[in-house]
Design a protein around this motif. Structure first.
Motif, PDB file in Angstrom:
ATOM      1  N   LEU A 197       0.825  -1.206   0.000  1.00 25.00           N
ATOM      2  CA  LEU A 197       0.000   0.000   0.000  1.00 25.00           C
ATOM      3  C   LEU A 197       0.862   1.259   0.000  1.00 25.00           C
ATOM      4  N   LYS A 198       1.941   1.237   0.767  1.00 27.07           N
ATOM      5  CA  LYS A 198       2.806   2.411   0.854  1.00 27.07           C
ATOM      6  C   LYS A 198       3.492   2.697  -0.470  1.00 27.07           C
ATOM      7  N   VAL A 199       4.022   1.671  -1.109  1.00 28.55           N
ATOM      8  CA  VAL A 199       4.686   1.862  -2.400  1.00 28.55           C
ATOM      9  C   VAL A 199       3.698   2.338  -3.454  1.00 28.55           C
ATOM     10  N   THR A 200       2.477   1.842  -3.411  1.00 28.17           N
ATOM     11  CA  THR A 200       1.458   2.285  -4.363  1.00 28.17           C
ATOM     12  C   THR A 200       1.152   3.765  -4.188  1.00 28.17           C
ATOM     13  N   LEU A 201       1.021   4.211  -2.952  1.00 24.10           N
ATOM     14  CA  LEU A 201       0.751   5.626  -2.705  1.00 24.10           C
ATOM     15  C   LEU A 201       1.940   6.499  -3.113  1.00 24.10           C
ATOM     16  N   LEU A 202       3.143   6.027  -2.835  1.00 27.62           N
ATOM     17  CA  LEU A 202       4.327   6.801  -3.219  1.00 27.62           C
ATOM     18  C   LEU A 202       4.469   6.901  -4.728  1.00 27.62           C
ATOM     19  N   SER A 203       4.166   5.835  -5.435  1.00 26.35           N
ATOM     20  CA  SER A 203       4.297   5.846  -6.891  1.00 26.35           C
ATOM     21  C   SER A 203       3.299   6.801  -7.544  1.00 26.35           C
ATOM     22  N   LEU A 204       2.214   7.082  -6.847  1.00 26.42           N
ATOM     23  CA  LEU A 204       1.216   8.023  -7.368  1.00 26.42           C
ATOM     24  C   LEU A 204       1.366   9.405  -6.773  1.00 26.42           C
ATOM     25  N   GLY A 205       2.451   9.635  -6.038  1.00 28.96           N
ATOM     26  CA  GLY A 205       2.684  10.954  -5.463  1.00 28.96           C
ATOM     27  C   GLY A 205       1.806  11.260  -4.282  1.00 28.96           C
ATOM     28  N   SER A 206       1.332  10.236  -3.588  1.00 24.19           N
ATOM     29  CA  SER A 206       0.462  10.442  -2.426  1.00 24.19           C
ATOM     30  C   SER A 206       0.993   9.634  -1.262  1.00 24.19           C
ATOM     31  N   GLY A 207       2.187  10.001  -0.780  1.00 25.97           N
ATOM     32  CA  GLY A 207       2.796   9.281   0.318  1.00 25.97           C
ATOM     33  C   GLY A 207       2.589   9.927   1.664  1.00 25.97           C
ATOM     34  N   GLU A 208       1.634  10.855   1.777  1.00 25.58           N
ATOM     35  CA  GLU A 208       1.436  11.594   3.009  1.00 25.58           C
ATOM     36  C   GLU A 208       0.413  10.951   3.930  1.00 25.58           C
ATOM     37  N   ALA A 209      -0.124   9.802   3.582  1.00 20.58           N
ATOM     38  CA  ALA A 209      -1.078   9.135   4.456  1.00 20.58           C
ATOM     39  C   ALA A 209      -0.352   8.692   5.726  1.00 20.58           C
ATOM     40  N   PRO A 210      -0.962   8.902   6.902  1.00 24.18           N
ATOM     41  CA  PRO A 210      -0.311   8.477   8.149  1.00 24.18           C
ATOM     42  C   PRO A 210       0.028   6.992   8.127  1.00 24.18           C
ATOM     43  N   LEU A 211       1.156   6.663   8.717  1.00 21.22           N
ATOM     44  CA  LEU A 211       1.625   5.285   8.699  1.00 21.22           C
ATOM     45  C   LEU A 211       0.648   4.351   9.401  1.00 21.22           C
ATOM     46  N   LEU A 212       0.086   4.801  10.514  1.00 17.86           N
ATOM     47  CA  LEU A 212      -0.842   3.945  11.242  1.00 17.86           C
ATOM     48  C   LEU A 212      -2.125   3.701  10.461  1.00 17.86           C
ATOM     49  N   ASP A 213      -2.515   4.638   9.599  1.00 20.77           N
ATOM     50  CA  ASP A 213      -3.656   4.389   8.718  1.00 20.77           C
ATOM     51  C   ASP A 213      -3.375   3.203   7.804  1.00 20.77           C
ATOM     52  N   ILE A 214      -2.186   3.197   7.214  1.00 18.60           N
ATOM     53  CA  ILE A 214      -1.820   2.114   6.297  1.00 18.60           C
ATOM     54  C   ILE A 214      -1.703   0.794   7.047  1.00 18.60           C
ATOM     55  N   VAL A 215      -1.140   0.830   8.262  1.00 15.40           N
ATOM     56  CA  VAL A 215      -1.033  -0.384   9.069  1.00 15.40           C
ATOM     57  C   VAL A 215      -2.426  -0.941   9.374  1.00 15.40           C
ATOM     58  N   ALA A 216      -3.364  -0.048   9.664  1.00 14.88           N
ATOM     59  CA  ALA A 216      -4.733  -0.497   9.964  1.00 14.88           C
ATOM     60  C   ALA A 216      -5.388  -1.106   8.739  1.00 14.88           C
ATOM     61  N   TYR A 217      -5.275  -0.427   7.592  1.00 10.53           N
ATOM     62  CA  TYR A 217      -5.891  -0.962   6.374  1.00 10.53           C
ATOM     63  C   TYR A 217      -5.303  -2.315   6.004  1.00 10.53           C
ATOM     64  N   ALA A 218      -3.986  -2.455   6.162  1.00  9.57           N
ATOM     65  CA  ALA A 218      -3.347  -3.733   5.830  1.00  9.57           C
ATOM     66  C   ALA A 218      -3.755  -4.831   6.802  1.00  9.57           C
ATOM     67  N   GLY A 219      -3.986  -4.486   8.057  1.00  4.96           N
ATOM     68  CA  GLY A 219      -4.318  -5.488   9.057  1.00  4.96           C
ATOM     69  C   GLY A 219      -5.724  -6.049   8.945  1.00  4.96           C
ATOM     70  N   TYR A 220      -6.597  -5.359   8.205  1.00  6.27           N
ATOM     71  CA  TYR A 220      -7.958  -5.873   8.038  1.00  6.27           C
ATOM     72  C   TYR A 220      -7.984  -7.201   7.270  1.00  6.27           C
ATOM     73  N   ALA A 221      -6.889  -7.545   6.608  1.00  8.96           N
ATOM     74  CA  ALA A 221      -6.850  -8.810   5.868  1.00  8.96           C
ATOM     75  C   ALA A 221      -7.025 -10.005   6.790  1.00  8.96           C
ATOM     76  N   PHE A 222      -6.638  -9.893   8.066  1.00  8.53           N
ATOM     77  CA  PHE A 222      -6.724 -11.028   8.979  1.00  8.53           C
ATOM     78  C   PHE A 222      -8.165 -11.350   9.365  1.00  8.53           C
ATOM     79  N   THR A 223      -9.095 -10.421   9.153  1.00  6.52           N
ATOM     80  CA  THR A 223     -10.498 -10.761   9.413  1.00  6.52           C
ATOM     81  C   THR A 223     -10.977 -11.825   8.438  1.00  6.52           C
TER      82      THR A 223
END
Length: 269
Positions: free
Chosen positions: A165-191
């Motif tokens: 998710l982080k690399v995707t946002l950086l490649s599109l010039g949108s790397g300013e999303a808070p890190l904990l937001d990305i950690v939360a979105y990635a962690g939803y996969a375990f549900t």
């Protein structure tokens, strides 16, 4: 009876070698005041602006950890519905803003179903490890070492999802999303992984249906979420590149879910 010795006249003082400067004290006072005031204001400006810059960047990239744990039972139920069945979510995907102290911030998860939280990812991750260990026990292969390897495997999969998710946002010039937001979105996969693991334990063959279905639902959820983040922060981007990267995020869920869902002693496969 009295001392009649006459007093000697005082010796004249030598003339001063330097002429008095009537402007010296004025220049000294004004100069020292100017130096003190100028340096003080300049230093305050430097340190004040730098502290504001540090605080703004910390809040931008890391946010407040307490924010992600402001949840209740209703939020957890509704959030699980959105993550596990994103195509049934009829509402908007944007977060609710809340101006606080002259700054625009977001409402906590308890007031916004679209806000990310860390309560569900952490609970789902712990449940995933427990279910994986129980599955190994049913196979007669449970050992403490195998459970620890599954724990490391889950953390590695979580990290890989964050980097995706982080690399995707950086490649599109949108790397300013808070890190904990990305950690939360990635962690939803375990549900979804927990639901697939329950299917493996109860009905063995249902796993082969639940696993790709949960991967598809997670891909839809991430695409919807990333589109909201991109539209909110990216002002100009390549539309075709944007859609290709979102498609890549969705497709990447299938090998990731297959790898994490394969509970075995060998955690590499």
């Amino acid at each position: 009876m009295y001392n009649n010795v006459e007093a000697q006249p005082a010796a004249p003082k030598p003339p001063s070698s330097s002429q008095p400067n009537p402007f010296g004290n004025a220049f000294y006072g004004a100069g020292s005041g100017l130096i003190r005031g100028g340096l003080g204001a300049y230093g305050e400006k430097i340190f004040g602006s730098s502290s504001e810059y540090v605080q703004s960047n910390i809040s931008r990239y890391f946010s407040d950890p307490q924010y992600y744990f402001q949840v209740n039972d209703q939020y957890v139920r509704n959030k699980l519905k959105v993550v596990l069945f994103p195509f049934l979510h009829r509402g908007h995907w944007t977060r609710i803003t809340d101006p606080i102290g002259g700054r625009l911030s977001y409402k906590p998860p308890i007031y916004d179903i679209n806000a990310p939280d860390l309560y569900i990812p952490f609970m789902a991750f712990g449940t995933y490890v427990v279910l994986a260990g129980f599955s190994l026990g049913l196979q007669g292969k449970f050992t403490p070492e195998a459970l620890s390897w599954l724990f490391i495997k889950g953390l590695l999969g979580w990290f890989m999802q964050v980097m995706l998710l982080k690399v995707t946002l950086l490649s599109l010039g949108s790397g300013e999303a808070p890190l904990l937001d990305i950690v939360a979105y990635a962690g939803y996969a375990f549900t979804g992984l927990c639901l697939a693991a329950i299917g493996r334990i109860t009905l063995k063959y249902s796993y082969y249906f639940l696993m790709p279905w949960m991967a598809l639902c997670m891909g839809i959820f991430l695409v919807k979420t990333m589109k909201r983040v991109l539209f909110a922060e990216v002002r100009s981007y390549d539309s075709s590149r944007h859609h290709y990267l979102l498609l890549f995020i969705a497709l990447a869920q299938f090998p990731l879910f297959t790898w994490l869902g394969n509970v075995s002693v060998n955690w590499l496969i």
